[in-house]
Design a protein around this motif. Sequence first.
Motif, PDB file in Angstrom:
ATOM      1  N   HIS A  33      -3.149   0.806  -2.680  1.00  0.00           N
ATOM      2  CA  HIS A  33      -3.950  -0.359  -2.334  1.00  0.00           C
ATOM      3  C   HIS A  33      -4.163  -1.200  -3.589  1.00  0.00           C
ATOM      4  N   ASP A  34      -3.572  -2.374  -3.600  1.00  0.00           N
ATOM      5  CA  ASP A  34      -3.775  -3.333  -4.680  1.00  0.00           C
ATOM      6  C   ASP A  34      -4.907  -4.255  -4.258  1.00  0.00           C
ATOM      7  N   ARG A  40      -5.704  -0.998  -8.863  1.00  0.00           N
ATOM      8  CA  ARG A  40      -4.845  -0.332  -7.889  1.00  0.00           C
ATOM      9  C   ARG A  40      -5.445   1.036  -7.614  1.00  0.00           C
ATOM     10  N   GLU A  41      -5.582   1.362  -6.346  1.00  0.00           N
ATOM     11  CA  GLU A  41      -6.064   2.677  -5.934  1.00  0.00           C
ATOM     12  C   GLU A  41      -4.978   3.338  -5.102  1.00  0.00           C
ATOM     13  N   THR A  42      -4.940   4.646  -5.147  1.00  0.00           N
ATOM     14  CA  THR A  42      -3.944   5.395  -4.391  1.00  0.00           C
ATOM     15  C   THR A  42      -4.635   6.441  -3.540  1.00  0.00           C
ATOM     16  N   ALA A  46      -9.394   7.122  -1.092  1.00  0.00           N
ATOM     17  CA  ALA A  46      -9.853   5.972  -1.880  1.00  0.00           C
ATOM     18  C   ALA A  46      -9.955   4.734  -1.003  1.00  0.00           C
ATOM     19  N   PHE A  50     -13.245   2.377  -0.130  1.00  0.00           N
ATOM     20  CA  PHE A  50     -13.207   0.923  -0.241  1.00  0.00           C
ATOM     21  C   PHE A  50     -13.680   0.276   1.063  1.00  0.00           C
TER      22      PHE A  50
END
Length: 140
Positions: A33-34, A40-42, A46, A50
């Motif tokens: 997820h940008d 950036r989260e992976t 996560a 969000f």
Amino acid sequence: MHATETLVRRYYDAFNRADWPGMLALLTEDVVHDINQGGRETGRAAFASFLGWMGRAYREQLTGMVVMVDATGTRAAAEFTVTGTYLIADAGMPPAHGQGYVLPAGAFLEIRDGRIARVTTCYDVNDWKRQVERGVPGAP
């Protein structure tokens, strides 16, 4: 309609219903997820975190959805208008007191094994800040 377009539309329809479990079910476990003009989260966990924050701090609807899919079905883009209300102040952002906003936005998505493996969302955060600082006539 291409299966990828159907998937992307299901994802954003779930967003409009604030159906976070429905959205998460359409993502790969290792989704990337940008965050717009952020990091950036992976991972699905996560992304769930969000969405939890977003659901408390913002109330949004996406309209005018246009979905484009490449020939392989592994890449898609979506263009839409975000109409929202700012409910709880986000870190480093203006104070929140129910201000409305309307923004053009878009996203790029990568598809793997029938699920969304990457979401990169784009909008003009400076335009958003101007709108919530001044108020926008006709916004929610």
